[in-house]
Design a protein around this motif. Structure first.
Motif, mmCIF file in Angstrom:
data_model
loop_
_atom_site.group_PDB
_atom_site.id
_atom_site.type_symbol
_atom_site.label_atom_id
_atom_site.label_comp_id
_atom_site.label_asym_id
_atom_site.label_seq_id
_atom_site.Cartn_x
_atom_site.Cartn_y
_atom_site.Cartn_z
ATOM 1 N N UNK A 82 6.119 5.885 -8.287
ATOM 2 C CA UNK A 82 5.563 6.603 -7.361
ATOM 3 C C UNK A 82 4.094 6.259 -7.041
ATOM 4 N N UNK A 83 3.665 6.061 -5.939
ATOM 5 C CA UNK A 83 2.336 5.711 -5.498
ATOM 6 C C UNK A 83 1.553 7.023 -5.914
ATOM 7 N N UNK A 84 0.332 6.811 -6.063
ATOM 8 C CA UNK A 84 -0.749 7.833 -6.598
ATOM 9 C C UNK A 84 -1.300 8.579 -5.364
ATOM 10 N N UNK A 85 -0.414 8.498 -4.099
ATOM 11 C CA UNK A 85 -0.964 9.365 -2.971
ATOM 12 C C UNK A 85 0.366 9.853 -2.329
ATOM 13 N N UNK A 86 0.034 11.174 -1.913
ATOM 14 C CA UNK A 86 1.696 11.982 -1.560
ATOM 15 C C UNK A 86 2.174 11.173 -0.226
ATOM 16 N N UNK A 87 1.328 10.785 0.799
ATOM 17 C CA UNK A 87 1.842 10.021 2.029
ATOM 18 C C UNK A 87 2.041 8.656 2.169
ATOM 19 N N UNK A 88 2.288 7.997 0.729
ATOM 20 C CA UNK A 88 2.468 6.548 0.547
ATOM 21 C C UNK A 88 4.058 6.477 0.575
ATOM 22 N N UNK A 89 4.741 5.262 0.723
ATOM 23 C CA UNK A 89 5.987 4.893 0.496
ATOM 24 C C UNK A 89 6.178 5.046 -0.575
ATOM 25 N N UNK A 90 7.538 5.442 -0.974
ATOM 26 C CA UNK A 90 8.129 5.575 -2.388
ATOM 27 C C UNK A 90 8.308 4.056 -3.004
ATOM 28 N N UNK A 91 8.447 3.986 -4.009
ATOM 29 C CA UNK A 91 8.676 2.778 -4.732
ATOM 30 C C UNK A 91 7.817 2.423 -5.812
ATOM 31 N N UNK A 92 8.072 1.466 -6.494
ATOM 32 C CA UNK A 92 7.302 0.981 -7.623
ATOM 33 C C UNK A 92 5.939 0.529 -7.177
ATOM 34 N N UNK B 280 3.827 -8.914 -5.151
ATOM 35 C CA UNK B 280 5.293 -8.294 -5.057
ATOM 36 C C UNK B 280 5.267 -6.827 -5.041
ATOM 37 N N UNK B 281 4.207 -6.056 -5.613
ATOM 38 C CA UNK B 281 4.226 -4.689 -5.395
ATOM 39 C C UNK B 281 2.856 -4.073 -5.055
ATOM 40 N N UNK B 282 2.899 -2.982 -4.275
ATOM 41 C CA UNK B 282 1.791 -2.332 -3.803
ATOM 42 C C UNK B 282 0.712 -2.247 -4.928
ATOM 43 N N UNK B 283 -0.693 -2.320 -4.732
ATOM 44 C CA UNK B 283 -1.663 -2.029 -5.836
ATOM 45 C C UNK B 283 -2.456 -1.020 -5.064
ATOM 46 N N UNK B 284 -2.985 -0.147 -6.397
ATOM 47 C CA UNK B 284 -3.694 1.178 -6.032
ATOM 48 C C UNK B 284 -4.830 1.001 -6.902
ATOM 49 N N UNK B 285 -6.059 1.421 -6.484
ATOM 50 C CA UNK B 285 -7.176 1.907 -7.249
ATOM 51 C C UNK B 285 -7.190 3.430 -7.196
ATOM 52 N N UNK C 158 -5.385 2.138 -1.485
ATOM 53 C CA UNK C 158 -4.555 0.802 -1.540
ATOM 54 C C UNK C 158 -5.353 -0.519 -1.477
ATOM 55 N N UNK C 159 -4.920 -1.368 -2.177
ATOM 56 C CA UNK C 159 -5.834 -2.504 -2.280
ATOM 57 C C UNK C 159 -5.012 -3.585 -1.332
ATOM 58 N N UNK C 160 -5.760 -4.373 -0.535
ATOM 59 C CA UNK C 160 -5.189 -5.478 0.381
ATOM 60 C C UNK C 160 -5.393 -6.748 0.078
ATOM 61 N N UNK C 161 -4.594 -7.633 0.264
ATOM 62 C CA UNK C 161 -4.964 -9.210 0.246
ATOM 63 C C UNK C 161 -5.577 -9.691 1.419
#
Length: 65
Positions: A7-17, A47-52, A60-63
């Motif tokens: 689960x993302x560390x932010x409540x309004x983020x998409x669900x998933x790993x 392959x997965x979203x990255x959070x700081x 959320x970190x963006x490439x």
């Protein structure tokens, strides 16, 4: 500390790993070259979203393309 979480560390983020880098000993941990490269590596891999995360703040970190 980096972890794969279901689960993302932010409540309004998409669900998933996602990958979460948490500064457990203060936000200064994010300034080291090793941590900066670790975030870059996970973001490039893509392959997965990255959070700081620190305290109650998460970004959320963006490439760069």
């Amino acid at each position: 500390m980096f972890a794969i979480e279901n689960q993302a560390p932010c409540v309004d983020a998409l669900e998933g790993a996602c990958i979460v880098g948490r500064a457990v000993n203060g936000a200064g941990a994010f300034t080291s070259a090793e941590i900066t490269e670790a975030f870059s590596m996970f973001t490039r891999e893509g392959s997965l979203p990255v959070w700081k995360a620190f305290d109650q703040d998460a970004t959320m970190m963006h490439q760069d393309r």
